[in-house]
Design a protein around this motif. Structure first.
Motif, PDB file in Angstrom:
ATOM      1  N   MET A   1       0.831  -1.211   0.000  1.00  0.00           N
ATOM      2  CA  MET A   1       0.000   0.000   0.000  1.00  0.00           C
ATOM      3  C   MET A   1       0.862   1.257   0.000  1.00  0.00           C
ATOM      4  O   MET A   1       0.505   2.263  -0.594  1.00  0.00           O
ATOM      5  N   HIS A   2       2.002   1.146   0.660  1.00  0.00           N
ATOM      6  CA  HIS A   2       2.874   2.321   0.759  1.00  0.00           C
ATOM      7  C   HIS A   2       3.367   2.757  -0.618  1.00  0.00           C
ATOM      8  O   HIS A   2       3.418   3.957  -0.921  1.00  0.00           O
ATOM      9  N   ALA A   3       3.747   1.801  -1.466  1.00  0.00           N
ATOM     10  CA  ALA A   3       4.265   2.149  -2.793  1.00  0.00           C
ATOM     11  C   ALA A   3       3.185   2.811  -3.640  1.00  0.00           C
ATOM     12  O   ALA A   3       3.453   3.789  -4.356  1.00  0.00           O
ATOM     13  N   PHE A   4       1.958   2.313  -3.571  1.00  0.00           N
ATOM     14  CA  PHE A   4       0.871   2.921  -4.334  1.00  0.00           C
ATOM     15  C   PHE A   4       0.558   4.319  -3.811  1.00  0.00           C
ATOM     16  O   PHE A   4       0.318   5.257  -4.590  1.00  0.00           O
ATOM     17  N   ALA A   5       0.582   4.489  -2.494  1.00  0.00           N
ATOM     18  CA  ALA A   5       0.349   5.807  -1.907  1.00  0.00           C
ATOM     19  C   ALA A   5       1.421   6.796  -2.356  1.00  0.00           C
ATOM     20  O   ALA A   5       1.129   7.954  -2.672  1.00  0.00           O
ATOM     21  N   ALA A   6       2.665   6.341  -2.386  1.00  0.00           N
ATOM     22  CA  ALA A   6       3.764   7.208  -2.834  1.00  0.00           C
ATOM     23  C   ALA A   6       3.594   7.585  -4.302  1.00  0.00           C
ATOM     24  O   ALA A   6       3.893   8.718  -4.707  1.00  0.00           O
ATOM     25  N   LEU A   7       3.105   6.643  -5.113  1.00  0.00           N
ATOM     26  CA  LEU A   7       2.860   6.934  -6.532  1.00  0.00           C
ATOM     27  C   LEU A   7       1.803   8.020  -6.673  1.00  0.00           C
ATOM     28  O   LEU A   7       2.004   8.997  -7.416  1.00  0.00           O
ATOM     29  N   LEU A   8       0.684   7.873  -5.966  1.00  0.00           N
ATOM     30  CA  LEU A   8      -0.367   8.882  -6.059  1.00  0.00           C
ATOM     31  C   LEU A   8       0.137  10.244  -5.595  1.00  0.00           C
ATOM     32  O   LEU A   8      -0.141  11.275  -6.223  1.00  0.00           O
ATOM     33  N   ASP A   9       0.874  10.253  -4.497  1.00  0.00           N
ATOM     34  CA  ASP A   9       1.392  11.510  -3.968  1.00  0.00           C
ATOM     35  C   ASP A   9       2.299  12.193  -4.991  1.00  0.00           C
ATOM     36  O   ASP A   9       2.222  13.411  -5.201  1.00  0.00           O
ATOM     37  N   SER A  10       3.146  11.416  -5.653  1.00  0.00           N
ATOM     38  CA  SER A  10       4.049  11.982  -6.668  1.00  0.00           C
ATOM     39  C   SER A  10       3.271  12.492  -7.873  1.00  0.00           C
ATOM     40  O   SER A  10       3.587  13.557  -8.423  1.00  0.00           O
ATOM     41  N   LEU A  11       2.253  11.745  -8.291  1.00  0.00           N
ATOM     42  CA  LEU A  11       1.475  12.150  -9.461  1.00  0.00           C
ATOM     43  C   LEU A  11       0.702  13.439  -9.204  1.00  0.00           C
ATOM     44  O   LEU A  11       0.559  14.273 -10.109  1.00  0.00           O
ATOM     45  N   VAL A  12       0.212  13.613  -7.985  1.00  0.00           N
ATOM     46  CA  VAL A  12      -0.533  14.819  -7.639  1.00  0.00           C
ATOM     47  C   VAL A  12       0.323  16.065  -7.851  1.00  0.00           C
ATOM     48  O   VAL A  12      -0.162  17.099  -8.325  1.00  0.00           O
ATOM     49  N   TYR A  13       1.618  15.966  -7.521  1.00  0.00           N
ATOM     50  CA  TYR A  13       2.503  17.134  -7.586  1.00  0.00           C
ATOM     51  C   TYR A  13       3.370  17.172  -8.849  1.00  0.00           C
ATOM     52  O   TYR A  13       4.318  17.953  -8.918  1.00  0.00           O
ATOM     53  N   THR A  14       3.041  16.358  -9.829  1.00  0.00           N
ATOM     54  CA  THR A  14       3.815  16.328 -11.070  1.00  0.00           C
ATOM     55  C   THR A  14       2.944  16.804 -12.222  1.00  0.00           C
ATOM     56  O   THR A  14       1.869  16.244 -12.465  1.00  0.00           O
ATOM     57  N   ARG A  15       3.386  17.811 -12.931  1.00  0.00           N
ATOM     58  CA  ARG A  15       2.605  18.335 -14.053  1.00  0.00           C
ATOM     59  C   ARG A  15       3.093  17.796 -15.389  1.00  0.00           C
ATOM     60  O   ARG A  15       2.322  17.682 -16.337  1.00  0.00           O
ATOM     61  N   SER A  16       4.360  17.493 -15.494  1.00  0.00           N
ATOM     62  CA  SER A  16       4.927  17.045 -16.764  1.00  0.00           C
ATOM     63  C   SER A  16       4.340  15.694 -17.180  1.00  0.00           C
ATOM     64  O   SER A  16       4.335  14.737 -16.396  1.00  0.00           O
ATOM     65  N   ARG A  17       3.860  15.614 -18.414  1.00  0.00           N
ATOM     66  CA  ARG A  17       3.304  14.358 -18.915  1.00  0.00           C
ATOM     67  C   ARG A  17       4.371  13.269 -18.941  1.00  0.00           C
ATOM     68  O   ARG A  17       4.128  12.130 -18.532  1.00  0.00           O
ATOM     69  N   ASN A  18       5.551  13.604 -19.423  1.00  0.00           N
ATOM     70  CA  ASN A  18       6.620  12.596 -19.503  1.00  0.00           C
ATOM     71  C   ASN A  18       7.033  12.106 -18.117  1.00  0.00           C
ATOM     72  O   ASN A  18       7.345  10.920 -17.923  1.00  0.00           O
ATOM     73  N   ALA A  19       7.044  13.023 -17.156  1.00  0.00           N
ATOM     74  CA  ALA A  19       7.399  12.627 -15.793  1.00  0.00           C
ATOM     75  C   ALA A  19       6.338  11.689 -15.210  1.00  0.00           C
ATOM     76  O   ALA A  19       6.663  10.721 -14.508  1.00  0.00           O
ATOM     77  N   LYS A  20       5.065  11.961 -15.504  1.00  0.00           N
ATOM     78  CA  LYS A  20       3.996  11.070 -15.033  1.00  0.00           C
ATOM     79  C   LYS A  20       4.120   9.693 -15.677  1.00  0.00           C
ATOM     80  O   LYS A  20       3.922   8.666 -15.016  1.00  0.00           O
ATOM     81  N   LEU A  21       4.436   9.656 -16.963  1.00  0.00           N
ATOM     82  CA  LEU A  21       4.612   8.373 -17.650  1.00  0.00           C
ATOM     83  C   LEU A  21       5.717   7.560 -16.989  1.00  0.00           C
ATOM     84  O   LEU A  21       5.575   6.346 -16.789  1.00  0.00           O
ATOM     85  N   LYS A  22       6.804   8.232 -16.632  1.00  0.00           N
ATOM     86  CA  LYS A  22       7.923   7.511 -16.002  1.00  0.00           C
ATOM     87  C   LYS A  22       7.549   7.024 -14.603  1.00  0.00           C
ATOM     88  O   LYS A  22       7.884   5.895 -14.217  1.00  0.00           O
ATOM     89  N   LEU A  23       6.852   7.865 -13.834  1.00  0.00           N
ATOM     90  CA  LEU A  23       6.444   7.458 -12.482  1.00  0.00           C
ATOM     91  C   LEU A  23       5.572   6.197 -12.526  1.00  0.00           C
ATOM     92  O   LEU A  23       5.795   5.237 -11.778  1.00  0.00           O
ATOM     93  N   ILE A  24       4.586   6.190 -13.415  1.00  0.00           N
ATOM     94  CA  ILE A  24       3.691   5.038 -13.511  1.00  0.00           C
ATOM     95  C   ILE A  24       4.446   3.824 -14.037  1.00  0.00           C
ATOM     96  O   ILE A  24       4.303   2.704 -13.516  1.00  0.00           O
ATOM     97  N   GLY A  25       5.274   4.029 -15.069  1.00  0.00           N
ATOM     98  CA  GLY A  25       6.031   2.922 -15.645  1.00  0.00           C
ATOM     99  C   GLY A  25       6.969   2.284 -14.639  1.00  0.00           C
ATOM    100  O   GLY A  25       7.054   1.054 -14.544  1.00  0.00           O
TER     101      GLY A  25
END
Length: 529
Positions: A1-25
């Protein structure tokens, strides 16, 4: 659960499309099954946990903190999940074992409505603030973290070197947590096939015409109808209707599904029949306004009364599959010929074809576009005659040429704080026009069309000109005029003014115009279609 929570937290504060793609990937590559599959289901909107509703969450937090404190905090933060995650009393020491995302999903999926409050409270007690935020977003089904379903699928495709259109094509034939998909992605299994399942294929989309130059010898013109884009698929005796987002809407339009029994996949516009069935442009070729279609959207069960009052039909645009034959690689002109033959085999009361517009040149076409003020028409589509049917938007193939919006000068009446990054600003506005007796009546709400600087200006106006408060809503002095653009206006019994705008957005702030000179309600009534 912690890893998924960290992913959501990072995505909330990331505007760059490419950065979001890398975070999810990166998350999908590092996370084991089935956790990553459930994460994809959450990101793409395919996770539905029916037992947990927002009212339940509000009840839980108001049992633990002062209800007034919660409501004031929610009003300021602008997001219930974030507010509850921060206000919830500190985590209770658990058994030391971290909760896995799949364990949480399994537990929430098995809940009854009566069990849900205690189970949710127990989970929230075990998690830290970041994990509580993730849990609440999962449970209520509203991530709102700036990630579309398409972006999440693109991230998966890039992470495992897959074709995103191939992923999209098989997506609806595989259930979460997508074990077969990840087996294929990591080379443990064959690519899943959609041969025996009525799956969704990505739509071909159009670019706005803008300044593009077109020649009608190369492009065919069709009306852009104001319904919802749908895909009809019939395979192995089963029919499904999909929306543009890939949502299965078959249950909302059972009569359409029942009347489509030809194997294949078609692309069209779902509409509701108008009261006049003549077929001329002035009558919307038999189609009612989008306002009528809205009476059918989102219904899981449709009554006989609703079926009779708002009969649906599909105006067909294109053919993707004819039986088992994939036609997407053929030129538009050839697909159109095939579609003509298919439509001739269908119930004429349920299916027709969008006619090609005959015009001598672009100037004549523009005159037709400007004259198309019918309720069921948004503008014109321009399709290159030799274009294949390809997923997404491809430059130069299809263009949309929407008619210019209507405008009205309206008076700002009420405002409310927005959500997300606008939660600190009054950025949702209700505006009205003058009735014959001098009363100001609301005609619409809007929160788009203006810049950040204009939002700040309006926020200051609301705070300094408030005359009344109704919970989170502020009533303001009726002195500021907003120019509102909208696509059309329809009669509406649900609004005190008797009208409803379609896609209203604020085009400019009219500080130069006195409120008494704003438009009259009669002006909007005259525009109704």
């Amino acid at each position: 659960m912690h890893a998924f929570a960290a992913l959501l937290d990072s995505l909330v504060y990331t505007r760059s499309r490419n950065a979001k793609l890398k975070l999810i990937g990166d998350y999908l590559v590092a996370t084991p099954d089935p956790d990553r599959g459930w994460a994809m289901a959450a990101l793409t909107g395919d996770l539905d946990l029916k037992a947990v509703k927002p009212a339940l969450i509000r009840g839980l937090i108001e049992d633990r903190v002062d209800p007034i404190l919660f409501r004031m905090s929610r009003d300021y933060v602008g997001d219930t999940a974030e507010t509850v995650a921060l206000l919830w009393p500190g985590a209770i020491e658990g058994d030391g074992e971290e909760l896995r995302l799949s364990t949480v999903i399994d537990r929430l999926s098995a809940l009854s409505r009566s069990d849900a409050p205690a189970a949710m409270a127990g989970l929230l007690d075990r998690l830290d603030a970041e994990e509580r935020f993730a849990l609440l977003k999962l449970a209520t089904g509203g991530l709102r973290i700036g990630v579309s379903a398409r972006l999440a699928k693109t991230a998966l495709a890039q992470a495992f070197a897959l074709d995103v259109d191939a992923v999209e094509e098989i997506w609806h034939g595989i259930d979460p947590p997508y074990a077969r998909l990840f087996d294929w992605a990591e080379g443990r299994g064959d690519r899943p096939t959609a041969a025996d399942v009525p799956v969704f294929r990505p739509f071909m989309l159009a670019h706005p015409l803008g300044g593009a130059r077109i020649d009608l010898t190369d492009y065919a013109a069709e009306w852009k109808w104001d319904g919802i884009r749908v895909q009809l698929v019939h395979v192995a005796g089963e029919t499904r209707l999909y929306s543009r987002a890939g949502d299965d809407i078959t249950a909302s339009f059972p009569e359409v599904a029942a009347d489509f029994r030809l194997p294949g996949a078609l692309d069209g516009e779902l509409l509701v029949k108008g009261t006049t069935q003549g077929g001329g442009l002035g009558e919307g070729a038999g189609a009612a306004s989008f306002n009528a279609l809205q009476q059918r959207l989102g219904r899981k069960q449709v009554s006989a009364k609703t079926l009779a009052a708002f009969p649906a039909f599909v105006r067909l645009y294109d053919v993707l599959f004819d039986g088992g034959e994939d036609l997407r690689g053929l030129p538009w002109a050839e697909r159109r010929r095939r579609l003509d033959a298919i439509v001739a085999q269908l119930d004429a009361g349920r299916f027709d074809i969008s006619p090609v517009i005959e015009a001598a040149d672009v100037a004549a076409l523009e005159a037709l576009r400007e004259g198309a003020r019918d309720a069921a028409i948004e503008g014109i589509m321009l399709k290159r005659r030799d274009s294949p049917y390809v997923a997404g938007r491809r430059t130069g193939l299809w263009y949309k040429w929407k008619r210019d919006p209507l405008v009205a000068d309206c008076v700002l009446m009420y405002a409310q704080r927005g959500s997300g990054r606008r939660s600190s600003f009054y950025s949702d506005y209700t505006f009205g026009c003058w009735s014959d007796d001098g009363t100001l009546l609301p005609v619409g709400k809007a929160y788009s069309g203006i810049t950040d600087d204009e939002i700040k200006f309006l926020d200051r106006f609301v705070r300094t000109h408030t005359v009344n408060r109704f919970g989170p809503v502020r009533e303001v002095e009726k002195t500021l005029v907003l120019e509102v653009a909208f696509d059309s206006v329809h009669a509406s019994s649900r609004h005190k003014s008797g009208v409803a705008m379609r896609f209203p957005r604020i085009s400019r702030i009219r500080t130069d115009k006195p409120a008494a000179e704003a438009d009259r309600l009669a002006t909007l009534v005259a525009m109704t279609t």
